[in-house]
Design a protein around this motif. Sequence first.
Motif, short mmCIF file in Angstrom:
data_model
loop_
_atom_site.label_atom_id
_atom_site.label_comp_id
_atom_site.label_asym_id
_atom_site.label_seq_id
_atom_site.Cartn_x
_atom_site.Cartn_y
_atom_site.Cartn_z
N ILE A 7 1.08 -0.73 0.26
CA ILE A 7 -0.46 0.19 -0.34
C ILE A 7 0.71 1.56 -0.37
N SER A 8 2.14 1.49 0.84
CA SER A 8 2.81 2.09 0.80
C SER A 8 3.25 2.57 -0.44
N ASP A 9 4.06 1.67 -0.89
CA ASP A 9 4.90 1.68 -2.49
C ASP A 9 3.52 2.93 -3.62
N TRP A 10 2.34 1.92 -3.34
CA TRP A 10 1.52 2.57 -4.48
C TRP A 10 0.66 3.77 -4.15
N MET A 11 0.35 4.15 -2.59
CA MET A 11 -0.11 5.82 -2.13
C MET A 11 -0.04 6.68 -2.36
N ILE A 12 1.33 7.06 -3.70
CA ILE A 12 1.62 8.58 -4.16
C ILE A 12 1.75 8.65 -5.73
N PRO A 13 2.20 7.19 -6.32
CA PRO A 13 1.20 7.04 -7.52
C PRO A 13 0.38 7.14 -7.82
N CYS A 14 -0.52 6.70 -6.78
CA CYS A 14 -2.25 6.22 -6.85
C CYS A 14 -2.79 7.88 -6.43
N ILE A 15 -2.51 9.17 -5.56
CA ILE A 15 -2.40 9.87 -5.77
C ILE A 15 -2.37 10.82 -6.51
N MET A 16 -1.16 11.20 -6.67
CA MET A 16 -0.56 11.68 -8.49
C MET A 16 -1.32 11.29 -9.68
N VAL A 17 -1.82 10.49 -9.71
CA VAL A 17 -2.43 9.80 -10.85
C VAL A 17 -4.91 10.32 -10.58
N GLY A 18 -4.57 10.25 -9.14
CA GLY A 18 -6.42 10.33 -8.63
C GLY A 18 -6.40 11.75 -9.01
N ILE A 19 -5.18 12.94 -8.81
CA ILE A 19 -4.96 14.20 -9.33
C ILE A 19 -5.85 14.70 -10.19
N ILE A 20 -4.85 13.44 -11.12
CA ILE A 20 -4.92 14.51 -12.78
C ILE A 20 -6.02 13.75 -13.30
N ILE A 21 -6.50 12.82 -13.05
CA ILE A 21 -8.16 12.09 -13.48
C ILE A 21 -8.67 13.64 -12.96
N TYR A 22 -8.68 13.05 -11.63
CA TYR A 22 -9.52 14.99 -10.74
C TYR A 22 -9.99 15.70 -11.52
N GLY A 23 -8.38 16.53 -12.19
CA GLY A 23 -8.77 17.57 -13.12
C GLY A 23 -9.21 17.35 -14.82
N LEU A 24 -9.11 16.23 -15.28
CA LEU A 24 -9.83 15.66 -16.37
C LEU A 24 -10.78 16.03 -16.37
N LEU A 25 -11.29 15.62 -15.18
CA LEU A 25 -13.19 15.65 -15.00
C LEU A 25 -13.89 16.86 -14.62
N LYS A 26 -12.67 17.71 -14.26
CA LYS A 26 -13.27 19.08 -14.41
C LYS A 26 -12.69 20.36 -15.27
N GLU A 27 -11.48 19.52 -16.04
CA GLU A 27 -11.88 19.96 -17.57
C GLU A 27 -10.85 21.02 -17.00
N VAL A 28 -9.43 21.47 -16.13
CA VAL A 28 -9.44 21.91 -15.28
C VAL A 28 -7.27 21.61 -16.03
N ASN A 29 -6.60 22.63 -16.86
CA ASN A 29 -5.02 22.40 -16.39
C ASN A 29 -4.37 22.23 -16.26
N ALA A 30 -4.44 20.71 -15.59
CA ALA A 30 -3.37 20.56 -14.13
C ALA A 30 -1.99 21.37 -14.49
N TYR A 31 -1.51 21.14 -15.29
CA TYR A 31 -0.13 21.34 -16.38
C TYR A 31 -0.12 23.51 -15.43
N GLU A 32 -1.39 23.78 -15.98
CA GLU A 32 -1.06 25.30 -15.65
C GLU A 32 -1.28 25.77 -13.94
N ALA A 33 -2.06 24.44 -13.75
CA ALA A 33 -2.13 24.68 -12.57
C ALA A 33 -0.85 24.86 -11.80
N PHE A 34 -0.62 23.35 -11.88
CA PHE A 34 1.41 23.16 -11.07
C PHE A 34 1.73 24.72 -11.33
#
Length: 177
Positions: A7-34
């Motif tokens: 679980i700890s090995d996959w926690m950070i990658p899952c959070i990062m992918v989750g943020i990107i997916i959330y940004g895509l669903l909300k139609e936010v340019n994740a790179y510009e926000a970053f």
Amino acid sequence: MVILLGISDWMIPCIMVGIIIYGLLKEVNAYEAFIEGATDGLKVVIDILPTLVGLMIAVGMLRASGALTGLAKLFTPLIGWSNFPPELIPIALMRTFSSSAATGLIIDIFKTYGPDSFIGRLVSIMFGCTETIFYTMSVYFMTIKVKKSRYTLAGALIASLVGIIAAYLLTLRFFGC
């Protein structure tokens, strides 16, 4: 244990992918926000840098001048009745200013007494029960431009003292003298 490690090995990658997916669903340019967030963070660092440099210089001067040892000698008679190790007074004082300086002093304690000694255990618990008050106040108050801290310093010093007392009592309770 293997499950927790997985679980700890996959926690950070899952959070990062989750943020990107959330940004895509909300139609936010994740790179510009970053980039916008990183720019704001860099501005904060530039704003607080003079305060941090001043604090680090003051801590270095305290250690090099021997003032910390002198202050510890002043406090030793006040705590003599409690059997609190006087070797830890400089760490308690330094912890209010700088975590890294206090860590250096703690390493000296570990080299002298060992991490599994009463003093080693006490300083470890004490480190977890206290905070770098002046550093934290200077960084956060400078960031949000607070001019009057009111009762923050007094409250933080009292909380730190209570943390030191709690660490001492916990060490006595669980590890004895």
